[in-house]
Design a protein around this motif. Structure first.
Motif, PDB file in Angstrom:
ATOM      1  N   GLN A 489       1.074  -0.900   0.398  1.00 32.08           N
ATOM      2  CA  GLN A 489       0.083   0.236   0.221  1.00 32.08           C
ATOM      3  C   GLN A 489       1.000   1.460   0.295  1.00 32.08           C
ATOM      4  O   GLN A 489       1.694   1.388   0.587  1.00 32.08           O
ATOM      5  N   VAL A 506      -3.114   6.183  -0.539  1.00 36.60           N
ATOM      6  CA  VAL A 506      -3.401   6.694  -1.664  1.00 36.60           C
ATOM      7  C   VAL A 506      -4.783   5.888  -2.717  1.00 36.60           C
ATOM      8  O   VAL A 506      -5.366   6.357  -2.559  1.00 36.60           O
ATOM      9  N   GLY A 507      -4.683   4.394  -1.873  1.00 40.29           N
ATOM     10  CA  GLY A 507      -5.409   3.881  -2.704  1.00 40.29           C
ATOM     11  C   GLY A 507      -5.478   2.582  -2.428  1.00 40.29           C
ATOM     12  O   GLY A 507      -4.372   1.588  -1.825  1.00 40.29           O
ATOM     13  N   ARG A 508      -6.236   1.619  -3.818  1.00 34.81           N
ATOM     14  CA  ARG A 508      -5.574   0.028  -3.096  1.00 34.81           C
ATOM     15  C   ARG A 508      -4.126  -0.792  -3.447  1.00 34.81           C
ATOM     16  O   ARG A 508      -3.489  -0.031  -4.399  1.00 34.81           O
ATOM     17  N   ASP A 546      -5.336  14.886  -3.839  1.00 32.40           N
ATOM     18  CA  ASP A 546      -6.797  13.547  -5.266  1.00 32.40           C
ATOM     19  C   ASP A 546      -5.716  13.497  -6.367  1.00 32.40           C
ATOM     20  O   ASP A 546      -5.934  12.274  -6.776  1.00 32.40           O
ATOM     21  N   LYS A 549      -4.304  10.509  -6.408  1.00 33.17           N
ATOM     22  CA  LYS A 549      -4.829   8.419  -6.746  1.00 33.17           C
ATOM     23  C   LYS A 549      -5.318   8.810  -7.905  1.00 33.17           C
ATOM     24  O   LYS A 549      -4.631   7.833  -8.737  1.00 33.17           O
ATOM     25  N   TYR A 553      -3.913   5.429  -9.761  1.00 30.72           N
ATOM     26  CA  TYR A 553      -5.516   4.735 -10.550  1.00 30.72           C
ATOM     27  C   TYR A 553      -6.275   5.003 -11.590  1.00 30.72           C
ATOM     28  O   TYR A 553      -7.417   4.605 -12.262  1.00 30.72           O
ATOM     29  N   ARG A 556     -10.727   6.350 -12.557  1.00 28.16           N
ATOM     30  CA  ARG A 556     -11.095   5.352 -11.360  1.00 28.16           C
ATOM     31  C   ARG A 556     -11.844   6.415 -10.478  1.00 28.16           C
ATOM     32  O   ARG A 556     -12.573   5.983  -9.618  1.00 28.16           O
ATOM     33  N   ALA A 557     -10.346   6.264 -10.042  1.00 32.17           N
ATOM     34  CA  ALA A 557     -10.123   7.335  -8.465  1.00 32.17           C
ATOM     35  C   ALA A 557     -11.372   7.572  -8.376  1.00 32.17           C
ATOM     36  O   ALA A 557     -12.015   8.230  -8.002  1.00 32.17           O
ATOM     37  N   ARG A 558     -11.040   9.078  -9.696  1.00 38.46           N
ATOM     38  CA  ARG A 558     -11.888  10.359  -9.940  1.00 38.46           C
ATOM     39  C   ARG A 558     -13.789   9.738  -9.571  1.00 38.46           C
ATOM     40  O   ARG A 558     -14.182  10.631  -9.149  1.00 38.46           O
ATOM     41  N   GLU A 560     -14.990   7.241  -8.399  1.00 40.60           N
ATOM     42  CA  GLU A 560     -15.273   6.621  -7.117  1.00 40.60           C
ATOM     43  C   GLU A 560     -15.324   7.076  -6.282  1.00 40.60           C
ATOM     44  O   GLU A 560     -16.343   7.550  -5.243  1.00 40.60           O
ATOM     45  N   LYS A 561     -14.672   8.199  -6.540  1.00 40.89           N
ATOM     46  CA  LYS A 561     -14.769   9.991  -5.022  1.00 40.89           C
ATOM     47  C   LYS A 561     -15.657  10.312  -5.736  1.00 40.89           C
ATOM     48  O   LYS A 561     -16.552  10.954  -4.407  1.00 40.89           O
TER      49      LYS A 561
END
Ligand code: SF4
Lengths: 564, 208
Positions: A489, A506-508, A546, A549, A553, A556-558, A560-561
């Motif tokens: 991570q 930050v993410g997965r 952001d 992120k 990623y 997709r990150a946007r 998801e947010k």
């Protein structure tokens, strides 16, 4: 440095004799595994993946040449000829036999080294600012106090079995280089307006599963009260700290559930009973211990100008030297002197790893260039604290030939990294190969220098031995059930110091192979976004997580947010 | 007869009977986390039914749990007055409760339990009883009393240590007794001598 008197020496000799007897009883079956475990832990011995590991204490990071030679000797004779400097400012030998350890400890005791309380549920070896006593921004040298605390906490009968480990860190400077806010107790020494030494006491910091930044419970503790006050904290913790669940047993959990105000009340109430008790420190004792930390016989230098001019010329001829001067040489209280970092973050070598031959060579350099003393840092490097300005070029040549002059101190590749899955039984991931891969990805030192100051910390599991929560970039090995691969991570935005902050994930998790490229993406974004003079962490504070992120990623990150 | 050990290394037969709850009263490990078998400070040592039902030997000197003394005082008062009832405190119980419930000047013996060797709460309880509450009578350590910690216990104010019956042979206890003086000058003050080393002896001045 602090020289043992007969009492100190008798104490560690007795400890060796005691452990020799305990080991004998263990090997004879008189002590069960469960009974032996805390005994060996409080003598610095873990039983790891392959074999027992011995964690040798380097109290507050001060080490003499003769001590380093003794470590080299035992590493050669009893181990595989190398050691690992850890984030606790100590050194670990990884391949010992239990039956040999009493002999190893006896050898070390001859040079005043020991492994007492480097592990276990007790007050651990105390860490300090590695520039203590020499930093230009220092008000109070914390080492005498650290030594007083070392003595007081060694085999303290009331606090022999705390709910969990208990770590002190000390500093006396204006900036915190000892990460005092992520320790169970952080002590910041300073002088008040009247010139009296006072202590600001932080409590309840720590990393691991529940990363927490310590809070102030005493702002102006008189130094004479140091032991009385610390005893009060420990007594409150010993009595009321949780013991039913080891994940919840650090003092930080207690401070979180009580709140700083209530914690302070409890400690003050306890302290009131012993305020002027016999453990109150005296001028005489402080003076006695401080003598052990008196400055070495520095040569008086009228002006640095000529030496600086010569260094400048040498730097123009040797760009590598100029880079090293810039990164590995640090300011000093004493005119004409500098502190020098020996980078243990080298391409192809595990962070903090040193061979026995290198230890001998380093010990010799310390004698030739620095009064025979060294410091270990919690960022897993070594420091020669007192080098003459005029010696810097010669020293650099020698360090360069030993591969100890990588000019990366404070830069991305000065990676802080735990031993991880190669050695540690608790690991989710093998942090060292990852660190080496990052070193390769960022092998271009000019690029690394251009990226500027970045703390990057890699931990092989949530125990956070590498302090990844307070790295500008923190990388954590995580467990993905059923997966053969190793996963990590990435978190960004952590910071050490008096204004310590925890990093945000930050993410997965990403597979180990993806990490170097992911770091490159993060840093490309920084380079695109930075304003003149901005460090990575400054840019991060300004633009937030952001953009990182999205860079890592994708859209997709946007999305998801947006729908989160 | 179980044996006890004293600060000067003497080994004696225990002349008191420790009245304990049945072992099944141990808290159950929790499902999550690395659970230890421990009650937190302030939790009840035993449910009231258990306290009510616990058999006390009808004669001789007995050390009963604090909760039992609190709940069944009338039944035991006459024996207490005769100096035959001591009281022991679980690690999860607070010294303050003990001090409120028992007359420290009259009680013939107090004991503190080490439910497991790594549970160090009784060290603090002992120190408080001796230094804060001025208790001067016999103070026993009971439970997981291991020889490697005898010195810690004596330094915290215990004067009699009762290891679990059968844990040590007489020879092993004698060997442990011979090692009590291994650390001649501890650094810090404790109950046995509140002065830290720097007040106890003249330490030589150091040189850089
Ligand atoms: S962080 Fe985890 S893997 Fe790394 S040394 Fe610590 S316990 Fe081991």
């Amino acid at each position: 440095m602090y020289r043992y008197d007969d009492y100190d020496q008798a104490f560690i000799d007795a400890r060796v004799a005691q452990f020799r007897d305990q080991t004998r009883r263990y090997l004879a079956g008189e002590l069960s595994e469960d009974e032996f475990r805390p005994l060996r832990l409080q003598n610095g011995i873990y039983v790891e993946r392959h074999s027992p590991l011995l964690r040798i204490g380097i109290p507050y990071g001060v080490l003499a040449s003769a001590q380093l030679r003794a470590i080299a000797h035992v590493a050669r004779v009893y181990d595989k000829g190398w050691g690992h400097f850890s984030t606790r400012q100590n050194i670990q030998l990884n391949w010992l036999k239990i039956a040999d350890i009493p002999d190893v400890l006896a050898e070390l005791a001859k040079v005043r080294l020991h492994a007492i309380q480097t592990s276990g549920s007790c007050v651990r070896a105390i860490t300090a600012d590695h520039f203590a006593g020499i930093a230009p921004d220092e008000e109070v040298d914390p080492r005498p106090f650290a030594e007083i605390l070392r003595q007081w906490s060694s085999l303290h009968p009331e606090f022999a079995h705390l709910p969990r480990k208990f770590k002190f860190a000390v500093t006396g400077a204006k900036s915190d280089r000892a990460a005092i806010r992520v320790h169970d107790v952080g002590l910041a020494f300073y002088k008040d307006a009247a010139g009296e030494v006072k202590v600001r006491v932080y409590v309840g910091g720590g990393l691991g599963r529940t990363p927490t930044v310590g809070v102030v419970i005493a702002d102006a503790l008189p130094w004479r009260q140091l032991l009385n006050y610390c005893a009060a904290i420990l007594r409150v913790y010993n009595r009321y700290g949780r013991r039913d669940n080891s994940y919840k047993s650090r003092i930080k959990i207690m401070v979180q559930s009580l709140g700083a105000a209530r914690m302070r009340e409890l400690v003050e109430a306890e302290w009131a009973f012993d305020k002027d008790g016999p453990s109150t420190l005296t001028e005489e004792e402080l003076a006695r211990v401080s003598l052990g930390f008196a400055p070495p016989p520095y040569e008086k230098v009228a002006s640095e100008n000529a030496a600086l001019a010569r260094l400048q010329v040498a730097g123009e001829e040797h760009p590598d030297f100029a880079r090293w001067l810039n990164r590995c040489v640090h300011g000093h209280k004493q005119r004409g002197y500098r502190a020098v970092t020996l980078s243990l973050k080298r391409r192809g070598v595990g962070p903090g790893d040193v061979t026995a031959d290198e230890m001998d060579a380093i010990a010799a350099l310390a004698e030739r260039y620095g009064f025979g003393v060294l410091r270990s840092t919690h960022t897993q490097n070594l420091v020669l604290p007192d080098v003459k300005l005029v010696d810097l070029f010669d020293l650099w040549r020698e360090l360069d030939s030993l591969d100890l002059a990588t000019p990366n101190t404070g830069l991305l590749t000065d990676l802080v990294c735990c031993p991880g899955g190669d050695l540690c039984a608790l690991a989710n991931a093998r942090s060292v190969p990852l660190a080496l891969a990052v070193q390769e990805q960022f092998a271009d030192i000019e690029r690394v220098a251009d990226l500027g100051e970045i703390d990057c910390n890699i931990s092989g599991c949530i125990n956070s031995c590498s302090h990844h929560h307070v790295g500008h970039i923190g990388i954590l090995g995580v467990d993905k059930e059923g997966s053969e691969q190793e996963w990590y991570q990435i978190a960004l935005g952590g910071e050490q110091g008096f204004d310590a902050r925890l990093a945000e994930i930050v993410g997965r998790a990403l597979a180990a192979e993806e990490i170097p490229a992911a770091l490159a993406k993060v840093l490309d974004l920084y380079v695109e976004e930075r304003r003149p003079g901005e460090r990575f962490i400054d840019t991060f504070r300004r633009i937030g997580i952001d953009p990182f992120k999205i860079r890592l990623y994708g859209d997709r990150a946007r999305v998801e947010k947006k729908y989160a | 007869m179980p044996e006890v050990i004293r600060p000067d290394g003497r080994i004696e037969e225990a002349d008191w009977t420790l009245v304990r709850y049945p072992a099944s009263n141990d808290p159950k490990p929790k499902a999550t986390g690395k659970a230890g078998l421990a009650r937190n400070t302030g939790e009840a040592a035993a449910p009231p039914e258990l306290v009510a039902a616990l058999p006390v030997p009808p004669s001789g000197r007995v050390i009963v749990p604090l909760a039992l003394w609190q709940a069944r005082r009338e039944e035991l008062q006459r024996r207490f007055d005769a100096g035959e009832v001591g009281v022991w405190l679980d690690a999860c119980e607070e010294v303050e409760t003990l001090v409120a419930a028992v007359d420290l000047a009259a009680v013939p013996l107090l004991a503190l339990d080490f439910p497991k060797a790594g549970d160090g709460r009784a060290y603090s309880s002992a120190a408080l009883l001796r230094r804060r509450y001025g208790y001067r009578g016999p103070l026993w350590a009971v439970g997981d009393v291991l020889r490697d910690y005898f010195v810690f216990m004596f330094r915290c104010g215990f004067d009699t240590l009762l290891p679990r019956p059968g844990r040590y042979t007489h020879a092993q206890l004698a060997e442990a007794a011979s090692q009590l003086g291994l650390f001649k000058q501890p650094y810090q003050g404790a109950v046995d001598d509140p002065r830290p080393l720097f007040r106890r002896v003249q330490r030589a001045p150091l040189h850089a």
